[in-house]
Design an enzyme around this catalytic site. Structure first.
Site, PDB file in Angstrom:
ATOM      1  N   HIS A 121       0.758  -1.159   0.100  1.00  0.00           N
ATOM      2  CA  HIS A 121      -0.124   0.107  -0.119  1.00  0.00           C
ATOM      3  C   HIS A 121       1.126   1.211  -0.027  1.00  0.00           C
ATOM      4  CE1 HIS A 121      -3.689  -2.291   0.778  1.00  0.00           C
ATOM      5  NE2 HIS A 121      -2.923  -3.260   1.409  1.00  0.00           N
TER       6      HIS A 121
ATOM      7  N   ASN B 212      -9.991  -3.215   1.881  1.00  0.00           N
ATOM      8  CA  ASN B 212      -9.959  -3.077   0.258  1.00  0.00           C
ATOM      9  C   ASN B 212     -11.080  -2.822  -0.436  1.00  0.00           C
ATOM     10  OD1 ASN B 212      -6.970  -3.693   0.685  1.00  0.00           O
ATOM     11  ND2 ASN B 212      -7.454  -5.699   0.997  1.00  0.00           N
TER      12      ASN B 212
END
Length: 518
Positions: free
Chosen positions: A81, A154
């Site tokens: 990320h 997510n």
């Protein structure tokens, strides 16, 4: 014409005009340059030297101030990320769910809680193109009166692996090859996926249209893991969190994504900034699914396996509220790069579950932030709760002094005390069993993927999905490609497996023909 006056030739999107906007709003600025110590600087364009060609002096405190800060202005990027953007706004309760949770932010309809939301790509580095085929991170930080609640998820309700011990290995298969430093290494990725059958559902979904959202604003989000909710009577239910975009869901074709990756790699960041800057505030509706412990015990699939969804027909979405993003960061490093989400941050009324991925994340998220940002990461303004009262002290970057309160417990000097409400809202949960390492990725990894393939996506999207899979499978060696088809896709649908084999065979025939012609 000064920079504070925008010429008709400068009519561009808001993200391109941030410096012009600053100049416009600071036309009367008379601030002097200073060092980090606040000392005024008379000349900022030349070092202090002995004569014109003489050596630079160590006593040039302005130069030393600049160089030492410059050498330290980057911190380790996130392992996963790493590339992302964020914005700020509020969460508002629209429906009463106090029968399920006594969490303070759900206390009454109309209540608003400040939030920060970070969107991200999973696999690549900070220089990664936004439009690469990948999962997108979707993390929400709630600034509540009971402290920080970090809901980290997510844009998918499932994941590739369902035990946290497999997570580092999966990420290694996505990252750069340790010899060539090239990514992706298609052999490594499909080797791993084909050996972990629980990856089937998420792998298939990745290659559908939703593998490349049109923007962060136009995708759904999910808490992904299974959590617990506890009401005021101490009754527990298990829970999944869903954030459904109030904007139309849109995705990019592979061709358009590839084009944007070359000409506008920060496409998502620009889109998010411009939408908020022009008042087109993105919003999402917030839902939960709930399952009682009795239902969990009888459920035909493991409700704590995050490679599985809870079917909406069995566990319908329950509306809770909505959140709106209406403020952009003013400094990316301070408010996005230092924005840190820790899965262990829950508030009374919300708790964990036996979800194995969640159990590992409870430790891992806080640990990575302590490495990147230091032990006082939660004292940084963007991460800080409204108040901190504890017995932790000192360490790098200490900001909160706690007013001279005692640093040990128990004490006789009015230090902070245990919270009775928090204790009541973390009920006792019976646990029994023999310690063992038991695989939990071997039970029916294909039924839900089959539902996605046969009932959810239409024929035109199936055709695109097959071509997307082939574009990647053609990059790996034939043994791993065949194993991937056999272990994953063929077990989802026999025709899917046959079409993938035919596609690979056609490419092999074409390649052989070209080589023979040469």
């Amino acid at each position: 014409m000064g920079l504070g006056e925008v010429s008709p030739n400068d009519i561009r999107d808001p993200a391109s005009n941030v410096l012009l906007e600053y100049a416009k709003n600071h036309q009367d600025n008379n601030d002097s340059i200073t060092t980090d110590g606040g000392n005024p600087v008379g000349i900022h364009t030349a070092s202090l030297t002995v004569g014109y060609h003489g050596p630079t002096l160590l006593e040039d405190t302005v130069l030393i101030d600049e160089l030492t800060h410059f050498s330290r202005e980057r911190i380790p990027e996130r392992v996963v990320h790493a590339k992302g953007g964020a914005a700020f706004g509020y969460f508002e309760v629209t429906h009463d769910i106090t029968q399920y949770s006594a969490a303070s932010l759900f206390g009454e309809i109309g209540k608003k809680t400040p939030i920060a939301v970070r969107f991200s790509q999973v696999a690549g580095e900070r220089g990664y193109a936004d439009t690469y085929r990948d999962l997108r991170g979707f993390a929400i930080k709630f600034y509540t009166e009971d402290g920080i609640w970090d809901l980290v998820g997510n844009n998918s309700p499932i994941f590739f692996v369902n035990d946290s011990i497999n997570f580092p290995m999966f990420i290694h298969s996505l990252k750069r090859n340790p010899v060539t430093n090239i990514r992706p290494d298609y052999d490594a990725l499909f080797d791993f996926l084909s050996l972990r059958p629980e990856s089937t559902h998420q792998t298939l979904q990745l290659f559908t249209d939703r593998g490349i959202p049109a923007s962060y604003r136009k995708m759904h989000g999910y808490g992904a893991n299974t959590f617990s909710l506890i009401n005021a009577e101490g009754k527990l239910v298990y829970c999944k969190f869903h954030f459904r975009s109030d904007q139309p869901i849109e995705n990019l074709s592979q061709e358009e994504a590839d084009r944007l990756a070359g000409v506008q790699p920060d496409y998502y960041l620009r889109d998010l900034y411009n939408a908020i800057r022009t008042g087109d505030y993105p919003s999402w509706s917030f839902y939960i699914q709930v399952m009682t412990p009795e239902q969990a015990a009888k459920n035909p699939y493991d409700p704590f396996d995050n490679s599985k969804v809870w079917l909406h027909g069995d566990y319908p979405l329950i509306p809770v509220g909505r959140f709106v993003l209406n403020k952009n960061p003013t400094n990316y490093f301070a408010e996005v790069e230092q924005l840190a989400f820790d899965v262990s941050h829950v508030i009374p009324g919300i708790d964990f579950s036996p979800d194995r991925m969640l159990q590992g994340r409870i430790f891992n998220y806080g640990d990575t932030h302590r490495y990147r940002l230091g032990v006082n990461v939660n004292q940084l303004p963007v991460n800080a709760p409204f108040q901190i009262h504890n017995y932790n002290r000192d360490g790098r970057s200490t900001i909160v002094s706690q007013g001279g309160a005692p640093n040990y417990y128990p004490n006789s000097f009015e230090g902070p005390k245990a919270d009775k409400r928090a204790r009541a809202l973390f009920p006792k949960v019976p646990i029994s069993g023999l310690t063992d390492r038991v695989e939990n990725g071997l039970i029916d990894n294909y039924t839900q993927a089959r539902l996605l393939w046969t009932r959810v996506i239409k024929e035109d999207e199936r055709n695109r999905t097959i071509e997307n899979i082939l574009n990647w499978l053609r990059q790996t060696n034939s043994v791993i490609a065949e194993r991937t088809i056999e272990n994953l896709f063929e077990k989802v649908d026999a025709e899917l497996g046959a079409r993938l084999r035919a596609g690979l065979k056609a490419q092999e025939t074409l390649t052989t023909h070209i080589l023979l012609k040469k």
